[in-house]
Design a protein around this motif. Structure first.
Motif, PDB file in Angstrom:
ATOM      1  N   MET A   6     -61.780 -54.467 -17.069  1.00 34.88           N
ATOM      2  CA  MET A   6     -63.069 -54.887 -16.959  1.00 34.88           C
ATOM      3  C   MET A   6     -63.526 -54.976 -15.431  1.00 34.88           C
ATOM      4  O   MET A   6     -64.718 -54.651 -15.263  1.00 34.88           O
ATOM      5  CB  MET A   6     -63.060 -56.438 -17.466  1.00 34.88           C
ATOM      6  N   CYS A   7     -62.619 -55.515 -14.578  1.00 32.48           N
ATOM      7  CA  CYS A   7     -63.240 -55.342 -13.107  1.00 32.48           C
ATOM      8  C   CYS A   7     -63.136 -54.152 -12.364  1.00 32.48           C
ATOM      9  O   CYS A   7     -63.442 -53.909 -11.255  1.00 32.48           O
ATOM     10  CB  CYS A   7     -62.761 -56.547 -12.287  1.00 32.48           C
ATOM     11  N   LEU A   8     -63.085 -53.180 -13.425  1.00 27.37           N
ATOM     12  CA  LEU A   8     -62.967 -51.767 -12.739  1.00 27.37           C
ATOM     13  C   LEU A   8     -64.449 -51.518 -12.325  1.00 27.37           C
ATOM     14  O   LEU A   8     -65.176 -51.642 -12.870  1.00 27.37           O
ATOM     15  CB  LEU A   8     -62.533 -50.876 -13.930  1.00 27.37           C
ATOM     16  N   ALA A   9     -64.258 -50.942 -10.817  1.00 29.26           N
ATOM     17  CA  ALA A   9     -65.617 -50.412 -10.418  1.00 29.26           C
ATOM     18  C   ALA A   9     -65.364 -48.954  -9.755  1.00 29.26           C
ATOM     19  O   ALA A   9     -63.913 -48.581  -9.167  1.00 29.26           O
ATOM     20  CB  ALA A   9     -65.987 -51.420  -9.184  1.00 29.26           C
ATOM     21  N   ILE A  10     -66.197 -48.008  -9.893  1.00 29.04           N
ATOM     22  CA  ILE A  10     -65.807 -46.831  -9.552  1.00 29.04           C
ATOM     23  C   ILE A  10     -66.923 -46.191  -8.698  1.00 29.04           C
ATOM     24  O   ILE A  10     -68.195 -46.611  -8.481  1.00 29.04           O
ATOM     25  CB  ILE A  10     -66.190 -45.635 -10.687  1.00 29.04           C
ATOM     26  N   ARG A  21     -75.305 -40.400 -13.481  1.00 26.94           N
ATOM     27  CA  ARG A  21     -75.605 -41.638 -14.477  1.00 26.94           C
ATOM     28  C   ARG A  21     -76.651 -42.432 -13.570  1.00 26.94           C
ATOM     29  O   ARG A  21     -76.673 -42.593 -12.585  1.00 26.94           O
ATOM     30  CB  ARG A  21     -74.598 -42.427 -14.848  1.00 26.94           C
ATOM     31  N   GLU A  22     -77.588 -43.042 -14.541  1.00 22.43           N
ATOM     32  CA  GLU A  22     -78.742 -44.242 -13.813  1.00 22.43           C
ATOM     33  C   GLU A  22     -77.950 -45.464 -13.772  1.00 22.43           C
ATOM     34  O   GLU A  22     -77.374 -45.669 -14.860  1.00 22.43           O
ATOM     35  CB  GLU A  22     -79.834 -44.106 -14.613  1.00 22.43           C
ATOM     36  N   VAL A  23     -78.014 -45.844 -12.796  1.00 27.14           N
ATOM     37  CA  VAL A  23     -77.420 -47.333 -12.482  1.00 27.14           C
ATOM     38  C   VAL A  23     -78.446 -48.444 -12.028  1.00 27.14           C
ATOM     39  O   VAL A  23     -79.358 -47.783 -11.531  1.00 27.14           O
ATOM     40  CB  VAL A  23     -75.948 -47.331 -11.707  1.00 27.14           C
ATOM     41  N   ASP A  24     -78.136 -49.575 -12.249  1.00 27.14           N
ATOM     42  CA  ASP A  24     -79.156 -50.741 -11.728  1.00 27.14           C
ATOM     43  C   ASP A  24     -78.590 -51.048 -10.291  1.00 27.14           C
ATOM     44  O   ASP A  24     -77.232 -51.261  -9.955  1.00 27.14           O
ATOM     45  CB  ASP A  24     -78.974 -51.833 -12.473  1.00 27.14           C
ATOM     46  N   VAL A  25     -79.688 -51.042  -9.334  1.00 25.01           N
ATOM     47  CA  VAL A  25     -79.219 -51.347  -7.867  1.00 25.01           C
ATOM     48  C   VAL A  25     -79.945 -52.470  -7.321  1.00 25.01           C
ATOM     49  O   VAL A  25     -80.035 -52.795  -6.297  1.00 25.01           O
ATOM     50  CB  VAL A  25     -79.777 -49.972  -6.966  1.00 25.01           C
ATOM     51  N   THR A  26     -80.354 -53.477  -8.394  1.00 26.56           N
ATOM     52  CA  THR A  26     -80.971 -54.891  -7.892  1.00 26.56           C
ATOM     53  C   THR A  26     -79.839 -55.554  -7.007  1.00 26.56           C
ATOM     54  O   THR A  26     -80.581 -56.225  -6.058  1.00 26.56           O
ATOM     55  CB  THR A  26     -81.063 -55.752  -9.344  1.00 26.56           C
ATOM     56  N   LEU A  27     -78.749 -55.352  -7.226  1.00 25.11           N
ATOM     57  CA  LEU A  27     -77.758 -56.225  -6.355  1.00 25.11           C
ATOM     58  C   LEU A  27     -77.722 -55.866  -4.851  1.00 25.11           C
ATOM     59  O   LEU A  27     -76.830 -56.489  -4.112  1.00 25.11           O
ATOM     60  CB  LEU A  27     -76.620 -56.378  -7.004  1.00 25.11           C
ATOM     61  N   VAL A  28     -78.008 -54.601  -4.703  1.00 25.86           N
ATOM     62  CA  VAL A  28     -77.712 -54.003  -3.281  1.00 25.86           C
ATOM     63  C   VAL A  28     -78.779 -53.096  -2.656  1.00 25.86           C
ATOM     64  O   VAL A  28     -79.799 -52.891  -3.422  1.00 25.86           O
ATOM     65  CB  VAL A  28     -76.477 -52.970  -3.405  1.00 25.86           C
ATOM     66  N   ASN A  29     -78.794 -53.384  -1.352  1.00 22.33           N
ATOM     67  CA  ASN A  29     -79.817 -52.472  -0.712  1.00 22.33           C
ATOM     68  C   ASN A  29     -79.006 -50.820  -0.287  1.00 22.33           C
ATOM     69  O   ASN A  29     -78.202 -50.806   0.460  1.00 22.33           O
ATOM     70  CB  ASN A  29     -80.214 -53.106   0.582  1.00 22.33           C
ATOM     71  N   VAL A  30     -79.856 -49.936  -0.876  1.00 22.14           N
ATOM     72  CA  VAL A  30     -78.975 -48.749  -1.010  1.00 22.14           C
ATOM     73  C   VAL A  30     -79.790 -47.578  -0.551  1.00 22.14           C
ATOM     74  O   VAL A  30     -81.130 -47.607  -0.966  1.00 22.14           O
ATOM     75  CB  VAL A  30     -78.196 -48.760  -2.058  1.00 22.14           C
ATOM     76  N   GLU A  79     -75.896 -42.793   0.366  1.00 19.67           N
ATOM     77  CA  GLU A  79     -74.590 -43.798   0.487  1.00 19.67           C
ATOM     78  C   GLU A  79     -73.822 -43.717  -0.686  1.00 19.67           C
ATOM     79  O   GLU A  79     -74.461 -43.182  -1.780  1.00 19.67           O
ATOM     80  CB  GLU A  79     -75.271 -45.182   0.855  1.00 19.67           C
ATOM     81  N   TYR A  80     -72.718 -44.412  -0.480  1.00 17.46           N
ATOM     82  CA  TYR A  80     -71.847 -44.706  -1.596  1.00 17.46           C
ATOM     83  C   TYR A  80     -71.821 -46.061  -2.154  1.00 17.46           C
ATOM     84  O   TYR A  80     -71.735 -47.003  -1.265  1.00 17.46           O
ATOM     85  CB  TYR A  80     -70.330 -44.215  -1.475  1.00 17.46           C
ATOM     86  N   VAL A  81     -71.999 -46.252  -3.350  1.00 14.63           N
ATOM     87  CA  VAL A  81     -71.869 -47.512  -3.948  1.00 14.63           C
ATOM     88  C   VAL A  81     -70.493 -47.695  -5.106  1.00 14.63           C
ATOM     89  O   VAL A  81     -70.090 -46.814  -5.415  1.00 14.63           O
ATOM     90  CB  VAL A  81     -73.092 -47.906  -4.896  1.00 14.63           C
ATOM     91  N   LEU A  82     -70.268 -49.033  -5.151  1.00 14.39           N
ATOM     92  CA  LEU A  82     -69.278 -49.305  -6.368  1.00 14.39           C
ATOM     93  C   LEU A  82     -70.025 -49.537  -7.269  1.00 14.39           C
ATOM     94  O   LEU A  82     -70.676 -50.667  -7.355  1.00 14.39           O
ATOM     95  CB  LEU A  82     -68.505 -50.243  -5.735  1.00 14.39           C
ATOM     96  N   VAL A  83     -69.806 -48.765  -8.518  1.00  9.81           N
ATOM     97  CA  VAL A  83     -70.527 -49.052  -9.777  1.00  9.81           C
ATOM     98  C   VAL A  83     -69.479 -50.016 -10.790  1.00  9.81           C
ATOM     99  O   VAL A  83     -68.487 -49.351 -11.217  1.00  9.81           O
ATOM    100  CB  VAL A  83     -70.984 -47.804 -10.441  1.00  9.81           C
ATOM    101  N   HIS A  84     -69.951 -51.171 -11.147  1.00 13.18           N
ATOM    102  CA  HIS A  84     -69.304 -51.758 -12.438  1.00 13.18           C
ATOM    103  C   HIS A  84     -70.326 -52.117 -13.277  1.00 13.18           C
ATOM    104  O   HIS A  84     -71.338 -52.543 -13.330  1.00 13.18           O
ATOM    105  CB  HIS A  84     -68.603 -53.228 -11.704  1.00 13.18           C
ATOM    106  N   ALA A  85     -69.780 -51.442 -14.493  1.00  7.42           N
ATOM    107  CA  ALA A  85     -70.558 -51.784 -15.898  1.00  7.42           C
ATOM    108  C   ALA A  85     -72.094 -51.544 -15.779  1.00  7.42           C
ATOM    109  O   ALA A  85     -72.818 -52.256 -16.245  1.00  7.42           O
ATOM    110  CB  ALA A  85     -70.280 -53.176 -16.563  1.00  7.42           C
ATOM    111  N   TYR A 129     -73.801 -51.554 -12.969  1.00  4.11           N
ATOM    112  CA  TYR A 129     -74.581 -52.036 -11.838  1.00  4.11           C
ATOM    113  C   TYR A 129     -73.951 -51.730 -10.588  1.00  4.11           C
ATOM    114  O   TYR A 129     -72.631 -51.935 -10.355  1.00  4.11           O
ATOM    115  CB  TYR A 129     -74.712 -53.515 -12.093  1.00  4.11           C
ATOM    116  N   ALA A 130     -74.829 -51.421  -9.545  1.00  4.53           N
ATOM    117  CA  ALA A 130     -73.915 -51.104  -8.140  1.00  4.53           C
ATOM    118  C   ALA A 130     -73.691 -52.558  -7.704  1.00  4.53           C
ATOM    119  O   ALA A 130     -74.805 -53.281  -7.471  1.00  4.53           O
ATOM    120  CB  ALA A 130     -74.915 -50.393  -7.172  1.00  4.53           C
TER     121      ALA A 130
END
Lengths: 362, 78
Positions: free
Chosen positions: B1-5, B27-36, B40-46, B48-49
């Motif tokens: 569950m807390c897997l992040a890629i 894939r399209e992910v939501d980046v509301t939680l980060v300024n990116v 750059e590289y982000v950690l994506v979980h379910a 959401y970055a």
């Protein structure tokens, strides 16, 4: 970015493993506890326990979010689904046992239960089918809770509500320190929960409980170096908070995510499967978002559930008190194909990881 | 569950980003939680970055690991 293979370099692993043998105390057991299913996967999949000195034990705490979700909350989801509401959830929640039924059982009885990859997908589904009622089963630790917060704050369509079952990790770690006969000597703190809550959330563990605490990443070398850092602290008679996963975790964590969670949720006491009620360990929707609360919307009132089927030792596996192989049901009647306890269902459940990875003679 | 890629950001628009998980998995992910920013590289979980990965810190970690191991070697050879 730095090459992935550098974090899995077998030569470095061999050398750090050798070093662990030189730094480990000569006598007495050192018990290091992690609280993350992904750490358990790394440790088991890469056979890291076999590299450790004999007196160093790494045990798994309650780090599998679907495993810790109490039966009473699965029952709530089942009840909502059987009322004709479409329940959306993450894939590994489907088979988690409630008191009588799992969501998969409800689906077999004709309820509309759908698996989604993310809460955003659940929202999209609700938008596409405005005449249907949807409830998203929001489980997960601090890693997952921000995504629920993002969507609640965006004012989702009226036909979706949330069954919020998020749980918080630090209160579970506090519980572990209070179980006297567990005798933990150090914590490996969960890397991805920590990207959100930051290093600062663990300050109490060295300060209050004199527990060496290292936030670690999920590559095999991350875990081995975290064990090294804890053993070094123990050798020096220290208890400090250290960050092995600096590439993703900062002292403050993800401040924006924390703020969104603060706006969305109140912190309340929460039931954990087989562990009882832990103070201030759960999120619930704030009053202003009560119209999105599935429990209120569908009048769900379940007080108690049956967490453990007869013989199931999930409550002991979940706190690292026993190994899966010490449970009388493990791989005899409780298997990944036909799980009985929640720890055999969740992909991060200790029993499931052991069953899938280790070649255990039956 | 807390897997992040980890994934590389290809483009950003309206709180969403197209990211590359490697080997062409986009894939399209939501980046509301980060300024990116792109690149750059982000950690994506379910979907959401949840955090931006630091290249400097990643290199520093590898350097520290080697330093720890080298220190040991020197003690042995001394």
């Amino acid at each position: 970015m730095v090459e992935h293979s550098k974090f899995r370099d077998p030569e470095l692993a061999r050398r750090i493993a050798e070093k662990l043998h030189t730094i480990a105390p000569e006598s007495g057991i050192v018990k290091i506890c992690h609280v993350c299913g992904t750490h358990e996967w790394t440790i088991t999949h890469f056979g890291l326990r076999s590299l450790l000195p004999q007196n160093i034990e790494v045990i798994a705490g309650p780090g599998c979010p679907v495993c810790v979700t109490p039966a009473s909350e699965i029952d709530e989801a089942v009840q909502i689904a059987l009322k004709g509401v479409t329940v959306t959830c993450f894939g590994d929640v489907l088979r988690v046992p409630g008191s009588e039924k799992s969501l998969l059982d409800a689906k077999a009885e004709g309820a509309d239960v759908r698996v989604v990859y993310s809460v955003a997908d659940a929202i999209k589904m609700a938008e596409k089918e405005p005449r249907k009622d949807f409830a998203f089963f929001a489980i997960g630790f601090e890693t997952t809770a921000p995504s629920t917060a993002v969507e609640v704050l965006k004012k989702p369509p009226k036909n979706i509500s949330f069954l919020v079952s998020h749980r918080l990790i630090p209160p579970a770690m506090e519980l572990l320190t209070r179980i006297e006969d567990l005798r933990i000597n150090g914590f490996i703190a969960p890397g991805h929960v920590s990207t959100i809550i930051g290093l600062k959330a663990y300050e109490i563990f060295p300060k209050l409980y004199h527990m060496p605490t290292v936030v670690a990443g999920f590559e095999p070398l991350d875990v081995l170096f975290a064990v090294y850092m804890i053993l070094k602290q123990i050798k020096n008679g220290e208890a400090r908070l250290e960050n092995e996963y600096a590439r993703a975790v900062s002292w403050d964590g993800n401040v924006k995510a924390q703020e969104l969670m603060r706006q969305t949720f109140d912190i309340s006491d929460g039931e954990w499967r087989g562990l009882g009620k832990l103070p201030l360990s759960a999120f619930k929707l704030k009053k202003e978002y009560i119209k999105y609360d599935a429990r209120e919307k569908f009048g769900i009132k379940i007080k108690h559930g049956k967490d453990l089927p007869p013989g199931c030792q999930c409550h002991l596996v979940m706190i690292g008190k026993i190994k899966p192989t010490e449970c009388p049901l493990f791989m005899k009647v409780c298997t990944p194909q036909k799980p009985i306890g929640a720890c055999m269902v969740g992909i991060e459940g200790t029993c499931r990881i052991w069953a899938k990875t280790i070649n255990i003679p039956v | 569950m807390c897997l992040a890629i980890p994934a590389k950001v290809i483009s950003v628009h309206d709180g969403k980003a197209k990211v590359d998980f490697g080997e062409g998995v986009l894939r399209e992910v939501d980046v509301t939680l980060v300024n990116v920013k792109v690149g750059e590289y982000v950690l994506v979980h379910a979907g959401y970055a949840i955090q931006v990965l630091s290249k400097t810190e990643a290199e520093e970690t590898i350097r520290l690991w080697n330093e720890i191991l080298e220190a040991e070697k020197q003690i042995k050879t001394r």
